[in-house]
Design an enzyme around this catalytic site. Structure first.
Site: not given
Length: 295
Positions: A244, A267
């Site tokens: 990631r 996020h």
């Protein structure tokens, strides 16, 4: 005390709507907290003061727990005691006078393009397990999915003809992620050659299956990545999350906008995404120092 902990976890699930993974991490901290109180012969959260907390933190530190682990533990206790105060289950909050240590700042490891190629070449794609594992690696690097998101991917989450997959991330937020042609090729190959053999005439909606035809576990992904990294001769401290990190760093280095990376990673706050600009800058400095004749 156990009843109060369980009531709090139920409150987080029902009233706060937190994800199961978040609640699980709080539960682990609170279980550890209760174990420490049992050792100290304290049988009520009412009898805990700031000195009790500080003694536990001192013990954790002496036993080698990291600063970030301590920060997570303190954060859990703060929220738990706020809950106890809110419902009049205690009279004083001992966490008010417990200071939060500064978070240890470190940049996560990132794989180079060469290391990605070496790692992905390790699974034996002549058998059903190797095909599955290669596909898992390709999908993680192509999408930046968290392990929890990867293992929960369902067949109906794939929209390969449009080059998209959908997933449920932290806080049960759904997002749509583009996926590249190479990963799509491997998914189709896995669906044709490997998954039917793993399924063994059973039924499962999960994309990635274990040897018994059920959904693959988080620990299994962790173990496989560690083993393949070792076989590839990569000396870095690599975890599944490194794929990631590598995904985000590489697309930033190739000109992607930070806001786009934030959306792709899921996020909620762009400050979380900004760590990848630091990684990119660090890698740029290394390249400069390695190759500039007067560096």
């Amino acid at each position: 005390m156990e009843d109060e902990i369980q009531n709090y976890l139920h409150f987080l699930l029902v009233d706060r709507g937190l994800s199961k993974n978040t609640i699980k991490s709080y539960h682990q901290d609170l279980k550890q907290f209760k174990n420490e109180l049992d050792k100290m012969k304290i049988n009520s959260f009412k009898d805990v003061d700031q000195y009790t907390i500080l003694e536990i933190l001192k013990s954790f530190k002496e036993n080698g727990k990291s600063r970030n682990t301590l920060i997570h533990f303190i954060t859990t206790l703060r929220k738990f005691y706020q809950y106890l105060m809110q419902f009049d289950l205690i009279e004083d909050d001992p966490m008010v006078k417990v200071e939060m240590p500064k978070r240890a700042s470190h940049l996560p490891e990132v794989l180079t393009n060469d290391e990605i190629d070496r790692l992905f070449a390790i699974p034996n794609t002549n058998d059903k397990y190797g095909i599955r594992d290669r596909t898992i690696l390709e999908v993680m690097y192509a999408t930046g999915l968290r392990v929890s998101e990867l293992i929960n991917l369902k067949i109906h989450d794939l929209h390969l003809e449009m080059g998209l997959i959908q997933t449920i991330g932290k806080g049960d937020k759904e997002r749509i992620i583009p996926i590249g042609e190479v990963a799509i090729k491997w998914i189709n190959y896995y669906l044709e050659k490997s998954r039917p053999l793993l399924l063994k005439k059973k039924k499962s909606s999960f994309l990635f299956l274990n040897a018994h035809g059920g959904g693959i576990s988080r620990q299994s992904i962790w173990d496989k990545v560690k083993r393949y990294v070792s076989l590839a001769g990569i000396k870095k401290n690599i975890t599944p999350h490194t794929l990631r990190h590598s995904f985000a760093t590489h697309i930033l280095e190739n000109g992607a906008d930070l806001r786009i990376v934030q959306e792709l990673l899921g996020h909620s706050d762009i400050s979380t995404t900004q760590i990848y600009t630091h990684i990119s800058n660090q890698r740029l400095k290394k390249v400069y120092n390695d190759f500039h004749p007067r560096a």
